[in-house]
Design a protein around this motif. Structure first.
Motif, short mmCIF file in Angstrom:
data_model
loop_
_atom_site.label_atom_id
_atom_site.label_comp_id
_atom_site.label_asym_id
_atom_site.label_seq_id
_atom_site.Cartn_x
_atom_site.Cartn_y
_atom_site.Cartn_z
N UNK A 16 0.85 -1.18 0.00
CA UNK A 16 0.00 0.00 0.00
C UNK A 16 0.90 1.24 0.00
N UNK A 17 1.25 1.71 -1.19
CA UNK A 17 2.13 2.88 -1.33
C UNK A 17 1.60 3.77 -2.46
N UNK A 18 2.13 4.98 -2.49
CA UNK A 18 1.85 5.88 -3.60
C UNK A 18 2.37 5.22 -4.87
N UNK A 19 1.56 5.11 -5.93
CA UNK A 19 2.00 4.45 -7.16
C UNK A 19 3.22 5.10 -7.80
N UNK A 20 3.48 6.36 -7.48
CA UNK A 20 4.65 7.05 -8.04
C UNK A 20 5.89 6.90 -7.18
N UNK A 21 5.77 6.24 -6.02
CA UNK A 21 6.95 6.02 -5.19
C UNK A 21 7.91 5.11 -5.93
N UNK A 22 9.18 5.30 -5.73
CA UNK A 22 10.22 4.57 -6.45
C UNK A 22 10.42 3.17 -5.84
N UNK A 23 10.55 2.18 -6.72
CA UNK A 23 10.73 0.79 -6.30
C UNK A 23 11.89 0.63 -5.33
N UNK A 24 13.02 1.25 -5.60
CA UNK A 24 14.19 1.12 -4.72
C UNK A 24 13.84 1.55 -3.30
N UNK A 25 13.13 2.65 -3.16
CA UNK A 25 12.75 3.14 -1.83
C UNK A 25 11.82 2.15 -1.13
N UNK A 57 16.96 -4.20 -14.57
CA UNK A 57 16.44 -2.84 -14.72
C UNK A 57 16.77 -2.03 -13.48
N UNK A 58 16.93 -0.73 -13.68
CA UNK A 58 17.20 0.18 -12.58
C UNK A 58 15.95 0.37 -11.73
N UNK A 59 16.09 0.20 -10.42
CA UNK A 59 14.95 0.39 -9.52
C UNK A 59 14.91 1.80 -8.94
N UNK A 60 15.97 2.59 -9.17
CA UNK A 60 16.04 3.93 -8.58
C UNK A 60 15.16 4.95 -9.29
N UNK A 61 14.72 4.63 -10.49
CA UNK A 61 13.85 5.57 -11.21
C UNK A 61 12.60 4.88 -11.74
#
Length: 156
Positions: A16-25, A57-61
């Motif tokens: 349950x997170x903001x859909x725009x939050x970054x995967x790495x975070x 794939x990069x998870x930071x972006x």
């Protein structure tokens, strides 16, 4: 806002997170998965790489909405201490790590390569690892480790 559902290292997740939050975070702060590291924040250094549906794939972006319904693998999902992945064994045997900051991303890049090409040439390994920055200068040992793991995987 509905939870974002995906597979993480073979386990079903609903976060349950903001859909725009970054995967790495989300991996690091919400799920306790610490192998992917923050490096450049622009998807160019490889320290944060994870495998998504078989591709490094990069998870930071990468926003969380983009992993909905997908299969995400981190280094924790490659193997265990008791049963390490062939790449993990080969990296130890070839002494292919120094500081370790870049290694998780490199292992993910290599695992994705071996998944789609189980018998890569040295040039193919070098081309894939070219996307991962390592300041320790361990690339030659890492290339040998990937080739060693490919050979081991082919014989087992």
């Amino acid at each position: 806002m509905p939870a974002i559902q995906f597979q993480l290292n073979g386990a079903a997740m609903a976060v349950d997170v903001d859909p725009d939050q970054i995967l790495l975070d989300v991996l690091r702060s919400r799920l306790g998965v610490n192998s992917a590291h923050f490096g450049c924040g622009a998807g160019e250094c490889g320290a944060c790489y994870v495998m998504i549906d078989g591709r490094a794939m990069a998870s930071c972006d990468m926003p969380m909405w983009s992993v909905a319904g997908k299969d995400v693998i981190t280094v924790e999902g490659l193997g265990t201490v008791e049963q390490p992945h062939a790449l993990q064994r080969a990296f130890v045997c070839e002494q292919a790590m120094q500081c370790g900051y870049c290694v998780s991303g490199i292992l993910i890049s290599a695992a994705a390569l071996l998944k789609r090409n189980p018998s890569p040439t040295e040039a193919e390994v070098r081309a894939v690892l070219d996307c991962n920055l390592c300041r320790c200068g361990s690339h030659n040992r890492m290339v040998r480790a990937v080739l060693r793991a490919a050979s081991e995987m082919a014989t087992s």
